[in-house]
Design an enzyme around this catalytic site. Structure first.
Site, PDB file in Angstrom:
ATOM      1  CG  HIS A  57      -1.942   1.028   1.279  1.00 43.78           C
ATOM      2  ND1 HIS A  57      -3.087   0.895   2.042  1.00 43.78           N
ATOM      3  CD2 HIS A  57      -2.039   2.247   0.696  1.00 43.78           C
ATOM      4  CE1 HIS A  57      -3.833   1.985   1.905  1.00 43.78           C
ATOM      5  NE2 HIS A  57      -3.209   2.834   1.100  1.00 43.78           N
ATOM      6  CG  HIS A  59      -1.169   6.714  -1.657  1.00 43.55           C
ATOM      7  ND1 HIS A  59      -2.398   6.679  -2.282  1.00 43.55           N
ATOM      8  CD2 HIS A  59      -1.350   6.115  -0.459  1.00 43.55           C
ATOM      9  CE1 HIS A  59      -3.284   6.076  -1.471  1.00 43.55           C
ATOM     10  NE2 HIS A  59      -2.654   5.736  -0.361  1.00 43.55           N
ATOM     11  CG  PHE A  60       5.588   5.398  -5.000  1.00 52.16           C
ATOM     12  CD1 PHE A  60       5.529   5.656  -3.626  1.00 52.16           C
ATOM     13  CD2 PHE A  60       6.443   4.408  -5.448  1.00 52.16           C
ATOM     14  CE1 PHE A  60       6.323   4.933  -2.724  1.00 52.16           C
ATOM     15  CE2 PHE A  60       7.244   3.688  -4.546  1.00 52.16           C
ATOM     16  CZ  PHE A  60       7.182   3.936  -3.192  1.00 52.16           C
ATOM     17  NE  ARG A  61       0.718  11.449  -2.706  1.00 52.84           N
ATOM     18  CZ  ARG A  61      -0.383  11.113  -2.027  1.00 52.84           C
ATOM     19  NH1 ARG A  61      -1.405  10.542  -2.626  1.00 52.84           N
ATOM     20  NH2 ARG A  61      -0.469  11.365  -0.749  1.00 52.84           N
ATOM     21  CG  ASP A 267      -2.138   4.641   3.637  1.00 55.63           C
ATOM     22  OD1 ASP A 267      -1.994   4.982   2.446  1.00 55.63           O
ATOM     23  OD2 ASP A 267      -3.149   4.937   4.296  1.00 55.63           O
TER      24      ASP A 267
HETATM   25  O1  DOR Z   1      -4.295   9.589   4.763  1.00 55.86           O
HETATM   26  C1  DOR Z   1      -4.526   9.156   3.628  1.00 55.86           C
HETATM   27  N1  DOR Z   1      -3.841   9.592   2.571  1.00 55.86           N
HETATM   28  N2  DOR Z   1      -5.492   8.245   3.466  1.00 55.86           N
HETATM   29  C2  DOR Z   1      -5.885   7.857   2.252  1.00 55.86           C
HETATM   30  O2  DOR Z   1      -6.771   7.035   2.150  1.00 55.86           O
HETATM   31  C3  DOR Z   1      -5.294   8.436   1.029  1.00 55.86           C
HETATM   32  C4  DOR Z   1      -3.956   8.958   1.294  1.00 55.86           C
HETATM   33  C5  DOR Z   1      -3.421   9.866   0.213  1.00 55.86           C
HETATM   34  O3  DOR Z   1      -3.467   9.453  -0.956  1.00 55.86           O
HETATM   35  O4  DOR Z   1      -2.945  10.951   0.521  1.00 55.86           O
HETATM   36 ZN    ZN Z   2      -3.683   4.793   1.147  1.00 53.25          ZN
HETATM   37 ZN    ZN Z   3      -7.046   4.508   2.312  1.00 59.69          ZN
END
Ligand code: DOR
Ligand code: ZN
Ligand code: ZN
Length: 403
Positions: A57, A59-61, A267
């Site tokens: 999980h 998020h590499f954006r 995350d």
């Molecule tokens: O804190 C979070 N940031 N929760 C998420 O579900 C998405 C993530 C993000 O993409 O910044």
């Molecule tokens: Zn996430």
């Molecule tokens: Zn999430």
């Protein structure tokens, strides 16, 4: 090309054993007590070698938010944290909700120095794309508002997605976990709950047995921080789901010990310092570089065992997402490894981080136990604080059983 990693200790059959690992053409070909000849030799000097972590999980954006992170900087952070495979989330700009966008993301990810895979996004009307898509880790369903605009609210769309016989990864907070379990029962899909953050959510997710496979992920920020830390962290401690109470934190640790928690993932959700300081700040914290050191420090404190760390961070994510040839130190598996030094003490320092956002909610934490080298497909990608930029590969998946 061959590589010998000698004098390392690996965890096998319940104990640490000294073994040499022989790597050829990016695969582990021998795990042996013998010393074989090879082009390149790494002396692990009695340090522990674990399978490279699989972070299910992140998020590499890319595309669209590369001022926060990109596949190169994100993967550098991962490599520095002993992570050799990441699965990227679809809430990019544009979101990864059709095949063309997935192909574009595949091209962007070629600069990643750790192996990578993708979660595919869902919308109220992309069921046709979901049914067509191949070689993805899961279909992600957002049941709450968060970064991006992917919240699903159409009941019929949700029902179709949850019946698609794919692995469904859910951002569902509180009662939305129960809603997801109700929806999944109509089909045979596996449901994976992301970032379970409280006693109640864990109970919702694992309290009742259903016929579908259910897996639970927890994140380091919920394991090591509580809402009390918001006094000091301010917006830099805000993520979704948010930090909870000491009691909730205890329940997550109990879940780790009693098997209700299946995996730990970061995350990793970087935002710039400037963005986080705004009144209308975005949710999320980075985590790739700090997860393994936090867990190794807990190992030193006897809060967790090495066996659990390997299960939750290496083996189980490979099983949950059916990733081929990864997660284990076994002959025939990919040579994705982390060498860790349990006696190394270091402080987390914002300025030394590889993530583009250059901050961590754990800045200033002094930890004992750090990864010192990371090997991806047989290439030394991170060693003693330095990154070696070698492109990695997209992961492959085993077929879902069709019965
Ligand atoms: O804190 C979070 N940031 N929760 C998420 O579900 C998405 C993530 C993000 O993409 O910044
Ligand atoms: Zn996430
Ligand atoms: Zn999430």
């Amino acid at each position: 090309m061959s590589l010998l990693i000698k004098n390392g200790k690996i965890y096998q059959n319940g104990t640490l054993t000294s073994k040499n690992i022989f790597v050829k053409d990016s695969k582990i070909t021998k795990v042996t007590s013998q010393e074989l000849k090879s082009n390149e030799v790494i002396d692990a000097k009695n340090k522990i070698i674990i399978p490279g972590l699989i972070d299910g999980h992140v998020h590499f954006r890319e595309p669209g938010m590369t001022h926060k992170e990109d596949f190169l900087t994100g993967s550098m952070a991962a490599a520095a944290g002993g992570i050799t495979t990441i699965l990227d989330m679809p809430n990019t700009n544009p979101p990864t909700t059709n095949m063309q966008r997935l192909e574009e993301k595949r091209k962007l990810a070629k600069k990643s120095i750790v192996n990578y895979g993708f979660h595919f996004g869902s919308t109220n009307d992309n069921i046709a794309e979901i049914e067509k898509v191949t070689n993805v880790a899961s279909v992600k369903v957002y049941m709450d508002y968060t970064t991006g605009d992917l919240k699903l609210d159409d009941y019929n769309a949700l029902k179709k997605i949850f019946s698609s016989n794919k692995t469904i990864t859910v951002h569902g907070e509180n009662e939305n976990i129960l809603k997801a379990l109700e929806l999944i029962r109509h089909g045979r899909s596996h449901v994976h709950f992301c970032h379970v953050s409280s006693k109640e959510e864990l109970h919702y997710a694992k309290g009742k047995k259903i016929k579908n496979p259910v897996s639970v992920e927890v994140c380091p920020h919920h394991l090591f921080l509580t809402a009390k830390d918001l006094n000091e962290l301010g917006n830099f401690g805000e993520m979704k789901p948010g930090l909870k109470t000491k009691d909730d934190q205890k329940a997550l640790w109990e879940g780790i010990h009693n098997g209700k928690v299946d995996t730990i993932a970061t995350d990793h959700a970087p935002h710039t310092k400037e963005e986080k300081m705004q009144m209308n700040y975005p949710f999320g914290v980075p985590g790739c570089e700090t997860m393994l050191p936090l867990l190794l420090n807990s190992l030193n404190q006897k809060k967790i065992t090495l066996k659990k760390i390997i299960q939750l961070c290496c083996e189980n994510p490979a099983k949950i997402f059916k990733i081929k040839n990864k997660g284990f130190i076994k002959e025939g598996f990919d040579a994705d490894l982390a060498i860790v030094d349990l006696s190394l003490e270091r402080e987390i320092n914002n300025d030394e981080l590889f993530t583009k956002c250059k901050w961590s909610p754990f800045d200033g934490w002094k930890l004992k136990g750090w990864p010192v080298a990371t090997i991806v497909n047989g290439n030394v990608t991170f060693s003693n604080g330095k990154i070696n930029n070698v492109a990695a590969k997209e992961v492959l998946y085993n077929e879902r059983k069709s019965s």
